[in-house]
Design a protein around this motif. Structure first.
Motif, PDB file in Angstrom:
ATOM      1  N   ILE A 181       9.707 -11.941 -76.758  1.00  0.00           N
ATOM      2  CA  ILE A 181       9.670 -13.204 -76.008  1.00  0.00           C
ATOM      3  C   ILE A 181      11.031 -13.471 -75.352  1.00  0.00           C
ATOM      4  CG2 ILE A 181       9.465 -15.713 -76.215  1.00  0.00           C
ATOM      5  CD1 ILE A 181       7.399 -15.249 -78.421  1.00  0.00           C
ATOM      6  N   THR A 182      12.103 -13.259 -76.117  1.00  0.00           N
ATOM      7  CA  THR A 182      13.449 -13.471 -75.583  1.00  0.00           C
ATOM      8  C   THR A 182      13.719 -12.543 -74.398  1.00  0.00           C
ATOM      9  OG1 THR A 182      14.264 -14.106 -77.783  1.00  0.00           O
ATOM     10  CG2 THR A 182      15.915 -13.489 -76.125  1.00  0.00           C
ATOM     11  N   PHE A 183      13.359 -11.271 -74.546  1.00  0.00           N
ATOM     12  CA  PHE A 183      13.541 -10.313 -73.462  1.00  0.00           C
ATOM     13  C   PHE A 183      12.736 -10.723 -72.238  1.00  0.00           C
ATOM     14  CE2 PHE A 183      12.025  -6.509 -71.223  1.00  0.00           C
ATOM     15  CZ  PHE A 183      13.236  -5.957 -70.822  1.00  0.00           C
ATOM     16  N   GLY A 184      11.495 -11.151 -72.475  1.00  0.00           N
ATOM     17  CA  GLY A 184      10.643 -11.568 -71.364  1.00  0.00           C
ATOM     18  C   GLY A 184      11.209 -12.769 -70.619  1.00  0.00           C
ATOM     19  N   VAL A 185      11.744 -13.720 -71.368  1.00  0.00           N
ATOM     20  CA  VAL A 185      12.328 -14.909 -70.740  1.00  0.00           C
ATOM     21  C   VAL A 185      13.523 -14.533 -69.871  1.00  0.00           C
ATOM     22  CG1 VAL A 185      13.588 -17.055 -71.189  1.00  0.00           C
ATOM     23  CG2 VAL A 185      11.502 -16.542 -72.480  1.00  0.00           C
ATOM     24  N   PHE A 186      14.433 -13.715 -70.428  1.00  0.00           N
ATOM     25  CA  PHE A 186      15.613 -13.325 -69.663  1.00  0.00           C
ATOM     26  C   PHE A 186      15.247 -12.463 -68.462  1.00  0.00           C
ATOM     27  CE2 PHE A 186      17.982 -14.626 -73.443  1.00  0.00           C
ATOM     28  CZ  PHE A 186      19.094 -15.225 -72.872  1.00  0.00           C
ATOM     29  N   LEU A 240      14.752 -12.079 -62.599  1.00  0.00           N
ATOM     30  CA  LEU A 240      13.965 -11.847 -61.391  1.00  0.00           C
ATOM     31  C   LEU A 240      13.982 -13.071 -60.479  1.00  0.00           C
ATOM     32  CD1 LEU A 240      10.898  -9.930 -62.902  1.00  0.00           C
ATOM     33  CD2 LEU A 240      12.755  -8.984 -61.513  1.00  0.00           C
ATOM     34  N   CYS A 241      13.918 -14.260 -61.096  1.00  0.00           N
ATOM     35  CA  CYS A 241      13.997 -15.499 -60.303  1.00  0.00           C
ATOM     36  C   CYS A 241      15.345 -15.620 -59.611  1.00  0.00           C
ATOM     37  CB  CYS A 241      13.760 -16.713 -61.205  1.00  0.00           C
ATOM     38  SG  CYS A 241      12.066 -16.928 -61.761  1.00  0.00           S
ATOM     39  N   GLU A 242      16.403 -15.271 -60.322  1.00  0.00           N
ATOM     40  CA  GLU A 242      17.750 -15.338 -59.739  1.00  0.00           C
ATOM     41  C   GLU A 242      17.862 -14.393 -58.550  1.00  0.00           C
ATOM     42  OE1 GLU A 242      21.715 -16.443 -59.196  1.00  0.00           O
ATOM     43  OE2 GLU A 242      20.157 -17.358 -60.430  1.00  0.00           O
ATOM     44  N   ILE A 272      18.027 -13.829 -52.546  1.00  0.00           N
ATOM     45  CA  ILE A 272      17.526 -13.186 -51.335  1.00  0.00           C
ATOM     46  C   ILE A 272      16.874 -14.202 -50.402  1.00  0.00           C
ATOM     47  CG2 ILE A 272      15.869 -11.519 -50.435  1.00  0.00           C
ATOM     48  CD1 ILE A 272      16.264  -9.916 -52.995  1.00  0.00           C
ATOM     49  N   ALA A 273      16.121 -15.122 -50.993  1.00  0.00           N
ATOM     50  CA  ALA A 273      15.296 -16.018 -50.188  1.00  0.00           C
ATOM     51  C   ALA A 273      15.956 -17.342 -49.848  1.00  0.00           C
ATOM     52  CB  ALA A 273      13.973 -16.296 -50.923  1.00  0.00           C
ATOM     53  N   GLU A 301      22.009 -19.331 -58.809  1.00  0.00           N
ATOM     54  CA  GLU A 301      21.069 -20.076 -57.977  1.00  0.00           C
ATOM     55  C   GLU A 301      20.048 -20.827 -58.833  1.00  0.00           C
ATOM     56  OE1 GLU A 301      20.824 -20.729 -54.860  1.00  0.00           O
ATOM     57  OE2 GLU A 301      22.551 -19.574 -54.168  1.00  0.00           O
ATOM     58  N   LEU A 302      19.770 -20.319 -60.033  1.00  0.00           N
ATOM     59  CA  LEU A 302      18.857 -21.035 -60.931  1.00  0.00           C
ATOM     60  C   LEU A 302      19.428 -22.398 -61.315  1.00  0.00           C
ATOM     61  CD1 LEU A 302      17.656 -18.175 -63.311  1.00  0.00           C
ATOM     62  CD2 LEU A 302      16.220 -19.542 -61.787  1.00  0.00           C
ATOM     63  N   THR A 303      20.732 -22.460 -61.531  1.00  0.00           N
ATOM     64  CA  THR A 303      21.358 -23.729 -61.863  1.00  0.00           C
ATOM     65  C   THR A 303      21.296 -24.672 -60.684  1.00  0.00           C
ATOM     66  OG1 THR A 303      22.902 -22.443 -63.200  1.00  0.00           O
ATOM     67  CG2 THR A 303      23.409 -24.776 -62.885  1.00  0.00           C
ATOM     68  N   ARG A 304      21.532 -24.149 -59.510  1.00  0.00           N
ATOM     69  CA  ARG A 304      21.432 -24.960 -58.296  1.00  0.00           C
ATOM     70  C   ARG A 304      20.014 -25.510 -58.137  1.00  0.00           C
ATOM     71  NH1 ARG A 304      24.145 -24.911 -53.189  1.00  0.00           N
ATOM     72  NH2 ARG A 304      22.804 -25.595 -51.494  1.00  0.00           N
ATOM     73  N   LEU A 305      19.016 -24.664 -58.386  1.00  0.00           N
ATOM     74  CA  LEU A 305      17.627 -25.097 -58.283  1.00  0.00           C
ATOM     75  C   LEU A 305      17.325 -26.188 -59.296  1.00  0.00           C
ATOM     76  CD1 LEU A 305      14.755 -24.758 -57.156  1.00  0.00           C
ATOM     77  CD2 LEU A 305      14.391 -22.951 -58.865  1.00  0.00           C
TER      78      LEU A 305
END
Length: 328
Positions: free
Chosen positions: A12-17, A22-24, A29-30, A225-229
């Motif tokens: 679960i931890t690996f999946g979350v990170f 991937l989101c970052e 990019i976007a 960028e996740l923090t910015r989001l």
């Protein structure tokens, strides 16, 4: 059973990170307004500018050195760097004391020491745009020396004056007191003094008084960028109006602001003024209350519930202190 539980936890931890990573990547990019994009003024140099980041010209590649009496230390003496902040680049040079401005004295002018925090230092200004620089330009008879340093409360400002008062010949002291954050800075300093902590000798990219771990986490999270989001969404669902500057200059570890000053806060202000007056001796001393931006931009969601009333209370107390000490 325990082994299976641990395996599940690791998966679960690996999946979350992995998902966050991937989101970052996708956001970098976007995102059309990424904090990693080169500033328009420096595109030709192919230099990526990060907010609050410094680009050093001479001296060590860090800003501060240890000072036994100040939490945040002082700037490296004789250092110079460019700083990108608030979508602009400013040039900072420091004299042999680690303060801004020249210490070369004009013998035909009366010397004036200007005390204060980052507002006096000129945190977002070139050397020609600081308060002491403007005062020197406007006066034909006085020369104003910049004894301002970022992140200091009035208690530390008094300590700074004690260290350097003999470095320039002066007959007048102007003590700028910030009605916005000097109260909190005094409280942080008193806590630091009780703990007898030593500030880090290298603070990069900005002056921060938290622990080493807080500093490193701030640097990491401020570039994601996740923090910015996250802050975009937090402000979007906030009842208060959006504050674009807060999206760029957030503080993940921001301490809660006081709703109103206490008697202990006022005692610290009084102690600071009395100490500076005593150090000044026969020199003249002028107190000046310096308003914060929150007193003018009332439509912004500031950390303090009622910043205008807070500043008013501090200003009224300063008037009482000035009257009791016989100061203008």
């Amino acid at each position: 059973m325990l082994k299976k539980t641990l395996e599940t936890f690791y998966l679960i931890t690996f999946g979350v990170f992995l998902a966050l990573g991937l989101c970052e990547i996708f956001l970098r990019i976007a995102a059309p307004d990424t904090i990693f994009s080169s500033h328009i003024s420096r595109l030709q140099s192919h230099l990526t500018l990060h907010d609050y980041e410094n680009y050093y010209c001479k001296g060590p590649h860090y800003r501060n050195e240890f000072n036994a009496l100040l939490r945040s230390g002082l700037e490296i003496p004789n250092s110079a760097y460019f700083q990108f902040r608030n979508d602009q680049v400013n040039f900072f040079t420091h004299n042999e004391l680690g303060l801004r401005g020249s210490l070369h004295q004009d013998k035909n002018k009366t010397g004036v020491v200007v005390l204060g925090d980052s507002m006096v230092r000129g945190e977002l200004a070139d050397i020609t745009e600081t308060i002491p620089s403007f005062l020197s330009d406007w006066s034909v008879s006085h020369q104003f020396f910049n004894f301002g340093s970022g992140g200091l409360g009035t208690l530390e400002i008094a300590s700074l004056y004690e260290q350097f008062l003999d470095k320039v010949d002066h007959q007048l002291v102007i003590f700028f007191i910030n009605t916005s954050n000097d109260i909190e800075d005094n409280a942080h300093f008193q806590k630091w003094a009780k703990l007898n902590l030593k500030p880090t000798t290298k603070i990069e990219p900005i002056q921060i008084r938290e622990s080493w771990l807080d500093i490193k986490l701030r640097q990491i999270f401020s570039k994601l960028e996740l923090t910015r989001l996250y802050f975009d969404l937090a402000v979007h669902f906030d009842d208060d109006k959006k504050h674009p500057a807060r999206l760029r200059h957030f503080d993940p570890f921001r301490k809660t602001k006081k709703d109103q000053p206490t008697d202990d806060d006022f005692d610290a202000l009084s102690e600071s003024v009395q100490r500076v007056k005593s150090l000044a001796g026969k020199r003249s001393l002028i107190l000046v209350s310096l308003p914060g931006a929150e007193e003018f931009y009332t439509n912004i969601a500031w950390p303090r519930p009622n910043p205008g009333n807070f500043a008013k209370m501090v200003r009224e107390q300063l008037e009482i202190i000035a009257k009791s000490e016989g100061l203008p």
